[in-house]
Structures are given as structure tokens and as C-alpha cells.
Design a protein around this motif. Structure first.
Motif, short mmCIF file in Angstrom:
data_model
loop_
_atom_site.label_atom_id
_atom_site.label_comp_id
_atom_site.label_asym_id
_atom_site.label_seq_id
_atom_site.Cartn_x
_atom_site.Cartn_y
_atom_site.Cartn_z
N PHE A 81 0.75 -1.72 0.03
CA PHE A 81 -0.06 0.18 0.32
C PHE A 81 1.00 1.33 0.31
O PHE A 81 0.01 2.59 -0.59
CB PHE A 81 -0.99 -0.24 0.40
N ARG A 82 2.03 1.56 0.05
CA ARG A 82 2.55 1.94 -0.26
C ARG A 82 3.05 2.48 -1.75
O ARG A 82 3.31 4.07 -1.74
CB ARG A 82 4.34 2.19 0.93
N TYR A 83 3.11 1.84 -2.09
CA TYR A 83 3.03 2.56 -3.20
C TYR A 83 1.07 2.78 -4.08
O TYR A 83 1.60 3.70 -5.22
CB TYR A 83 3.45 1.31 -4.49
N LEU A 84 0.43 2.89 -3.32
CA LEU A 84 -0.54 3.34 -3.96
C LEU A 84 -1.05 4.60 -4.50
O LEU A 84 -1.14 4.93 -5.31
CB LEU A 84 -1.96 3.04 -2.61
N TYR A 85 0.11 5.61 -3.97
CA TYR A 85 0.37 6.73 -4.27
C TYR A 85 1.08 7.18 -5.20
O TYR A 85 1.64 8.05 -5.59
CB TYR A 85 0.19 8.24 -2.76
N LYS A 86 1.84 5.96 -5.45
CA LYS A 86 2.75 6.02 -6.84
C LYS A 86 2.19 5.67 -7.94
O LYS A 86 3.00 4.09 -8.02
CB LYS A 86 3.88 5.81 -5.95
N PRO A 87 1.48 5.66 -8.97
CA PRO A 87 0.98 5.05 -9.86
C PRO A 87 2.08 3.90 -10.68
O PRO A 87 1.86 3.56 -10.69
CB PRO A 87 0.84 6.73 -11.13
N VAL A 88 3.50 4.85 -10.77
CA VAL A 88 4.20 3.69 -11.69
C VAL A 88 4.35 2.61 -10.84
O VAL A 88 4.95 1.01 -11.22
CB VAL A 88 5.46 4.52 -12.45
N LEU A 89 4.70 3.16 -9.83
CA LEU A 89 5.28 1.58 -8.71
C LEU A 89 3.96 0.58 -8.70
O LEU A 89 4.19 -0.29 -8.18
CB LEU A 89 5.34 1.81 -7.41
N PHE A 90 3.48 1.02 -8.62
CA PHE A 90 1.49 0.76 -8.63
C PHE A 90 1.29 -0.51 -9.38
O PHE A 90 1.44 -2.04 -9.55
CB PHE A 90 0.46 1.58 -8.45
N ILE A 91 1.36 0.10 -10.14
CA ILE A 91 1.27 -0.77 -11.52
C ILE A 91 2.41 -1.78 -12.18
O ILE A 91 2.16 -2.45 -12.63
CB ILE A 91 0.92 0.30 -12.92
N ASN A 92 3.61 -1.23 -11.76
CA ASN A 92 4.58 -1.98 -11.96
C ASN A 92 4.61 -3.26 -10.90
O ASN A 92 4.64 -4.40 -11.75
CB ASN A 92 5.96 -1.12 -12.02
#
Length: 199
Positions: A138-149
Motif C-alpha cells: 500500500f505504500r505504492y498506492l500514491y505512486k502510480p508507476v510503482l503500483f502498476i509495476n
């Protein structure tokens, strides 16, 4: 409620690593509990583990190396802010010995693949299992590229499991991804420290 980044900042590196191990233990317990209901028999679960060296290394290893190379390319060419996870991965991996890195990556690969591929994907399918995997980061939820990755990596591992029916292939692939990226993070950190020392 404190933001996760604030909570993490208050943890020592040792506490952060212990948190990683504790999280994996929880995933393993959840996998055991859910697996009890998902599989009709122990033999059905064991059937997911097939020792096929060519498939494990040839296919799992190749997929893992391609994913790692793409990750390194993204890290090199995209803005740093897009790929910044708050320094958590660096803090976890930067000071690990080769042996500690191997053990940590092996534990993560086994626990996460048992839960997300063997149990959740078997029960709910590829897309749902991949989405849950991405959401727990969930730390990636506000980082679209990391989340999609992370979702795409999970989807690829899930597709590998769907195609092979062999969770050992995805455990190996997951291990190689984390291990090589861990080495890359460690190398980057040490290079940065040396550059600062010489500067």
C-alpha cells in the motif's frame, strides 16, 4: 493516524527488517488457514510442487531476468520521484550480507507465492490474486508507476503459475527478482556512499 512513512522513519533498520520477517510469517499463516479450505486434500496442494529444473530455471529464470532488466531501465530513465518508495527497500537491503540477502529473498518468495499464487490464485483467479498482491504494497498506492509495476509483475508471475501449474517456478522467479534487485539496491547505495566520501 500516522502516515506509513512517518512510522517507518521511526523504526531502526533492524526493526524494519524484523517487520519484514513478521509480515512474511503472517502471510504464511494466512496461506495455511485459507489453503485448508481451498484444497480438498493435501495431495492436491502437493501437486503444485513439481521439480522440473528446465522449467524452473529456463522459464522462471528468464522471466525474472527480463523483469529485473525492465525495472533497472525504469529506475534509470524515469524521474526519481516516480520510483521513490520512501527509501524502505534501500533500508532493508543496503547492509545485508550476501547470505542474509539470500535467506530474506527466499523467505519472501516462498511465503508470498504460497499465499498469492498457490492459494489465492487457485481460489479466486489470476486478476484478483494479482490485485490483492499489489494492494498489500500500500505504500505504492500514491505512486502510480510503482503500483502498476508491482501489479504487472504479480500478473506475470500469476500467468507463469497458470501456464505451468507449478508454484516452484514462480517461487524461483520471485526469488531471482528480489535477489537481483536487492543486489542492485545494495550496489547503488554503496556507490553513492563512496561517491560522497570521495566528494
Amino acid at each position: 493516524m500516522k502516515k506509513q512513512s512517518d512510522v517507518v522513519a521511526e523504526l531502526t533498520d533492524r526493526e524494519l527488517k524484523l517487520n519484514v520477517y513478521a509480515t512474511q510469517a503472517i502471510m504464511l499463516i494466512i496461506a495455511g488457514i485459507f489453503g485448508w479450505f481451498v484444497f480438498d486434500s493435501w495431495h492436491e496442494f502437493i501437486a503444485l510442487f513439481q521439480v522440473d529444473i528446465g522449467l524452473i530455471i529456463g522459464v522462471g529464470g528468464t522471466v525474472a531476468v527480463v523483469i529485473v532488466l525492465l525495472d533497472i531501465i525504469l529506475d534509470r530513465y524515469l524521474p526519481k520521484s516516480w520510483m521513490d518508495d520512501g527509501g524502505i527497500n534501500e533500508r532493508v537491503f543496503r547492509d545485508l550480507t550476501f547470505f542474509e540477502l539470500t535467506i530474506l529473498c527466499l523467505i519472501i518468495a516462498i511465503c508470498e507465492e504460497l499465499l498469492f499464487r498457490a492459494v489465492l490464485q487457485t481460489a479466486f483467479g489470476l486478476v484478483i490474486a494479482s490485485t490483492i498482491f499489489a494492494l498489500i504494497h500500500f505504500r505504492y498506492l500514491y505512486k502510480p508507476v510503482l503500483f502498476i509495476n508491482v501489479w504487472l509483475v504479480s500478473f506475470l508471475l500469476g500467468a507463469l503459475f497458470h501456464w505451468t501449474g507449478n508454484v516452484v517456478v514462480t517461487i524461483f522467479a520471485h526469488f531471482i527478482i528480489d535477489f537481483l534487485l536487492g543486489l542492485f539496491i545494495r550496489y547503488q547505495y554503496r556507490y553513492k556512499k563512496e561517491s560522497e566520501g570521495n566528494g
